[in-house]
Motif scaffolding. Structure first.
Motif, PDB file in Angstrom:
ATOM      1  N   VAL A 471      15.144  38.490  34.916  1.00 37.81           N
ATOM      2  CA  VAL A 471      16.475  39.090  34.828  1.00 37.81           C
ATOM      3  C   VAL A 471      17.042  39.294  36.227  1.00 37.81           C
ATOM      4  CG1 VAL A 471      17.825  40.998  33.902  1.00 37.81           C
ATOM      5  CG2 VAL A 471      15.738  40.276  32.730  1.00 37.81           C
ATOM      6  N   ASN A 472      18.283  38.887  36.422  1.00 37.18           N
ATOM      7  CA  ASN A 472      18.989  39.084  37.691  1.00 37.18           C
ATOM      8  C   ASN A 472      20.086  40.105  37.462  1.00 37.18           C
ATOM      9  OD1 ASN A 472      20.412  38.966  40.066  1.00 37.18           O
ATOM     10  ND2 ASN A 472      21.093  36.846  39.839  1.00 37.18           N
ATOM     11  N   PHE A 473      19.941  41.288  38.064  1.00 33.60           N
ATOM     12  CA  PHE A 473      20.894  42.368  37.835  1.00 33.60           C
ATOM     13  C   PHE A 473      22.052  42.365  38.837  1.00 33.60           C
ATOM     14  CE2 PHE A 473      16.824  44.366  36.279  1.00 33.60           C
ATOM     15  CZ  PHE A 473      17.160  44.326  34.933  1.00 33.60           C
ATOM     16  N   THR A 474      22.083  41.421  39.764  1.00 36.07           N
ATOM     17  CA  THR A 474      23.074  41.442  40.840  1.00 36.07           C
ATOM     18  C   THR A 474      24.279  40.584  40.483  1.00 36.07           C
ATOM     19  OG1 THR A 474      21.267  41.698  42.429  1.00 36.07           O
ATOM     20  CG2 THR A 474      23.434  41.132  43.307  1.00 36.07           C
ATOM     21  N   ILE A 475      25.258  41.205  39.858  1.00 35.19           N
ATOM     22  CA  ILE A 475      26.518  40.529  39.545  1.00 35.19           C
ATOM     23  C   ILE A 475      27.471  40.771  40.718  1.00 35.19           C
ATOM     24  CG2 ILE A 475      28.444  40.336  37.938  1.00 35.19           C
ATOM     25  CD1 ILE A 475      26.632  41.556  35.794  1.00 35.19           C
ATOM     26  N   PRO A 476      27.914  39.723  41.422  1.00 38.62           N
ATOM     27  CA  PRO A 476      28.784  39.931  42.590  1.00 38.62           C
ATOM     28  C   PRO A 476      30.132  40.535  42.183  1.00 38.62           C
ATOM     29  CG  PRO A 476      27.888  37.690  42.528  1.00 38.62           C
ATOM     30  CD  PRO A 476      27.603  38.309  41.193  1.00 38.62           C
ATOM     31  N   LEU A 477      30.707  41.308  43.090  1.00 40.52           N
ATOM     32  CA  LEU A 477      32.075  41.778  42.854  1.00 40.52           C
ATOM     33  C   LEU A 477      32.991  40.573  42.731  1.00 40.52           C
ATOM     34  CD1 LEU A 477      32.600  44.784  45.314  1.00 40.52           C
ATOM     35  CD2 LEU A 477      31.855  44.840  42.933  1.00 40.52           C
ATOM     36  N   PRO A 478      33.981  40.638  41.865  1.00 36.04           N
ATOM     37  CA  PRO A 478      34.914  39.510  41.721  1.00 36.04           C
ATOM     38  C   PRO A 478      35.623  39.196  43.043  1.00 36.04           C
ATOM     39  CG  PRO A 478      35.163  41.058  39.913  1.00 36.04           C
ATOM     40  CD  PRO A 478      34.270  41.719  40.910  1.00 36.04           C
ATOM     41  N   GLU A 479      35.918  37.933  43.245  1.00 37.35           N
ATOM     42  CA  GLU A 479      36.619  37.528  44.466  1.00 37.35           C
ATOM     43  C   GLU A 479      38.009  38.146  44.530  1.00 37.35           C
ATOM     44  OE1 GLU A 479      36.483  33.292  44.454  1.00 37.35           O
ATOM     45  OE2 GLU A 479      34.329  33.203  44.892  1.00 37.35           O
ATOM     46  N   THR A 480      38.604  38.414  43.368  1.00 33.43           N
ATOM     47  CA  THR A 480      39.916  39.079  43.370  1.00 33.43           C
ATOM     48  C   THR A 480      39.818  40.456  44.022  1.00 33.43           C
ATOM     49  OG1 THR A 480      39.441  39.839  41.110  1.00 33.43           O
ATOM     50  CG2 THR A 480      40.831  37.892  41.351  1.00 33.43           C
ATOM     51  N   GLU A 481      38.622  41.045  43.982  1.00 33.09           N
ATOM     52  CA  GLU A 481      38.396  42.340  44.626  1.00 33.09           C
ATOM     53  C   GLU A 481      38.006  42.181  46.076  1.00 33.09           C
ATOM     54  OE1 GLU A 481      37.961  46.440  45.244  1.00 33.09           O
ATOM     55  OE2 GLU A 481      38.889  45.360  43.554  1.00 33.09           O
ATOM     56  N   THR A 482      37.038  41.333  46.364  1.00 27.38           N
ATOM     57  CA  THR A 482      36.559  41.197  47.741  1.00 27.38           C
ATOM     58  C   THR A 482      37.620  40.583  48.652  1.00 27.38           C
ATOM     59  OG1 THR A 482      35.525  39.070  47.165  1.00 27.38           O
ATOM     60  CG2 THR A 482      34.142  41.032  47.042  1.00 27.38           C
ATOM     61  N   ASP A 483      38.414  39.649  48.135  1.00 25.30           N
ATOM     62  CA  ASP A 483      39.470  39.040  48.952  1.00 25.30           C
ATOM     63  C   ASP A 483      40.507  40.083  49.372  1.00 25.30           C
ATOM     64  OD1 ASP A 483      38.238  36.640  48.744  1.00 25.30           O
ATOM     65  OD2 ASP A 483      39.633  35.767  47.291  1.00 25.30           O
ATOM     66  N   ASN A 484      40.736  41.046  48.486  1.00 24.94           N
ATOM     67  CA  ASN A 484      41.711  42.089  48.757  1.00 24.94           C
ATOM     68  C   ASN A 484      41.231  43.043  49.851  1.00 24.94           C
ATOM     69  OD1 ASN A 484      44.275  42.778  47.974  1.00 24.94           O
ATOM     70  ND2 ASN A 484      43.703  43.143  45.836  1.00 24.94           N
ATOM     71  N   ARG A 485      39.954  43.020  50.106  1.00 22.38           N
ATOM     72  CA  ARG A 485      39.376  43.982  51.051  1.00 22.38           C
ATOM     73  C   ARG A 485      39.109  43.365  52.423  1.00 22.38           C
ATOM     74  NH1 ARG A 485      37.850  48.696  48.887  1.00 22.38           N
ATOM     75  NH2 ARG A 485      38.105  48.851  46.638  1.00 22.38           N
ATOM     76  N   ARG A 486      39.452  42.101  52.613  1.00 19.35           N
ATOM     77  CA  ARG A 486      39.246  41.479  53.912  1.00 19.35           C
ATOM     78  C   ARG A 486      40.323  41.933  54.915  1.00 19.35           C
ATOM     79  NH1 ARG A 486      37.983  35.403  51.594  1.00 19.35           N
ATOM     80  NH2 ARG A 486      35.898  35.869  50.798  1.00 19.35           N
ATOM     81  N   ASP A 487      39.882  42.169  56.131  1.00 16.51           N
ATOM     82  CA  ASP A 487      40.828  42.582  57.176  1.00 16.51           C
ATOM     83  C   ASP A 487      41.774  41.432  57.541  1.00 16.51           C
ATOM     84  OD1 ASP A 487      38.224  44.456  58.826  1.00 16.51           O
ATOM     85  OD2 ASP A 487      39.650  45.059  57.253  1.00 16.51           O
TER      86      ASP A 487
END
Length: 487
Positions: A471-487
């Motif tokens: 079992v892999n419990f590491t679901i990445p945050l969606p790119e729609t979220e991470t892209d919004n957080r880039r400087d």
């Protein structure tokens, strides 16, 4: 994710209202496309409709009716036989990098945080219009919305955050929103998130401490907005949610609190006041009603359930034998027989039937959400339009998992099994931990909770229909979220 302004809720509520045009006043959501936000929040009826809009949004297939119910999460709980060409194959193997799967996770994330924004808008509007309702109505509206927001935040953390333990408690995970804003809020650590969630659910419990469920019961009058309390985030549901959160934290202090809540309610005691309460009279085990075959969702045990008038679509989208082999979710007769060691008497076994006309023999299909024949009397309580979100069975499981000693753990597992058709003393000679895990898997089918059981206990492998699976419990945050957080 997209950040939503205060106009979001009106569009969401209106869409829900158009779906349920003509419903009774307890879920009165007549369509009103032309209503402005000011008009929506200028009357008691408008406030009620706005609150109903929150519940209607929960029934989205992107959220609790399918993806966070019997769909993706149950696939990840290894209930189904999934081949490499199946539409859910990558979920069954915990592969999170494929485009379609990434889009699905992004859709779940956006739907959940949109609804969180709607909860915040509703809470702000309730505070601005206290004159539209009595003090208790004001408290109940706030308490329900706050508890819904807590549940959404908690489930986003359980999905996208790490396994919660002492080692990972400081790892940043997901954002928390407690007000209307279009500014991205920081990612919180698990420890900080749990602190917020426990504070929120405690406030919700206090606001709901005079819930009409405590004095008038569930209510079944269609012209009463406060009826059908088991289809709302009621006082007992808020307590059950707190027990679930404390169980998930999984340390001595919070296990003790989870056990206190669960064991008290099951004993008919209010865990807050210590006095007696009507919980046992309201939520009755199906064994006492002899109703298991009439209602496979065990409606009488639903502490909190969604009212989903399109519940049959869940069956059609996931389990109908009209679907082809690469789209239907099927298990095997061998696996189900092994899981239900007492298939002749276990009520839960009855939701499985042979899947005929398939390319492979020995397959079984789930009928839990199929169309049910019902009498007018049972139809009145909407049993056949409900989907459970928290049940009496899960409360027994939490009590067993957090009990202070093995004898008490065994007691609660045995009582659950008695409620499912087993004889008294059914735990003799059985390993408690092994049986508890088996009961958890049988009990929460279709509710998406067994995957969270695996994650809470950091069980990195599990045996399902497809054999032993890592079992892999590491679901990445969606790119729609991470892209919004880039400087």
């Amino acid at each position: 994710m997209k950040y939503f302004n205060k106009k979001t809720i009106l569009g969401t509520v209106t869409a829900g209202m158009m779906m349920l045009s003509g419903c009774n006043s307890w879920l009165d959501v007549q369509p009103f496309d032309s209503m402005t936000e000011e008009q929506l929040y200028s009357s008691t009826t408008g406030m009620q409709r706005a609150l109903n809009g929150l519940y209607l949004s929960m029934t989205s297939s992107t959220l609790y009716t399918e993806q966070l119910g019997g769909g993706i999460l149950d696939v990840m709980g290894q209930y189904y036989k999934i081949g490499s060409e199946h539409r859910y194959y990558h979920y069954s193997t915990y592969s999170y990098s494929e485009k379609d799967e990434k889009n699905t996770w992004a859709g779940i994330w956006d739907a959940a945080y949109t609804l969180i924004a709607n909860c915040n808008e509703f809470l702000a509007q309730v505070d601005q219009h206290p004159d539209l309702m009595s003090d208790n109505e004001y408290n109940m509206m706030k308490g329900e919305a706050l508890a819904i927001r807590t549940m959404l935040h908690f489930d986003m953390f359980r999905l996208f955050g790490p396994v919660y333990n002492e080692e990972n408690a400081s790892v940043t995970a997901v954002p928390y929103y407690d007000h209307v804003t279009d500014v991205a809020q920081p990612l919180l650590s698990g420890a900080d998130m749990m602190e917020h969630l426990l504070a929120d659910i405690d406030e919700a419990i206090e606001l709901l401490s005079h819930d009409v469920i405590l004095t008038e019961g569930l209510g079944d009058e269609d012209d009463d907005f406060w009826a059908y309390r088991n289809l709302r985030m009621n006082y007992y549901a808020a307590l059950a949610l707190k027990a679930r959160i404390c169980w998930y934290i999984n340390d001595t202090e919070h296990n003790t609190e989870a056990y206190t809540i669960a064991s008290s309610l099951l004993a008919g005691e209010n865990p807050v006041t210590g006095g007696t309460c009507n919980f046992k009279e309201l939520f009755t085990p199906v064994s006492s009603l002899n109703a298991a075959n009439q209602d496979p969702t065990f409606y009488s045990e639903s502490i909190f359930a969604m009212h989903n008038i399109n519940r049959i679509d869940v069956h059609k989208d996931l389990f109908s034998t009209d679907l082809d082999d690469n789209n239907i979710l099927l298990s095997t007769q061998t696996y189900i027989n092994n899981l239900f060691e007492n298939a002749t008497t276990d009520y839960r076994y009855g939701i499985w039937e042979a899947a005929t006309g398939r390319n492979e023999t020995g397959l079984v299909a789930c009928t839990k959400f199929a169309s049910q024949n019902s009498s007018s009397s049972s139809r009145k309580n909407y049993a056949y339009e409900s989907q459970p979100l928290f049940t009496l069975g899960e409360l027994y499981l939490i009590a067993a998992a957090t009990a202070p000693d093995e004898a008490t753990q065994s007691f609660y597992v045995e009582q659950l099994r008695v409620n499912r058709g087993y004889q008294n003393n059914n735990m003799q000679g059985r390993d408690v931990a092994t049986t508890l895990q088996s009961e958890w898997k049988k009990e929460v089918f279709g509710e998406g909770q067994f995957y969270f059981y695996l994650k809470r206990n950091n069980l990195n492998s599990t045996t399902g229909v497809n054999g032993n699976t890592s079992v892999n419990f590491t679901i990445p945050l969606p790119e729609t979220e991470t892209d919004n957080r880039r400087d």
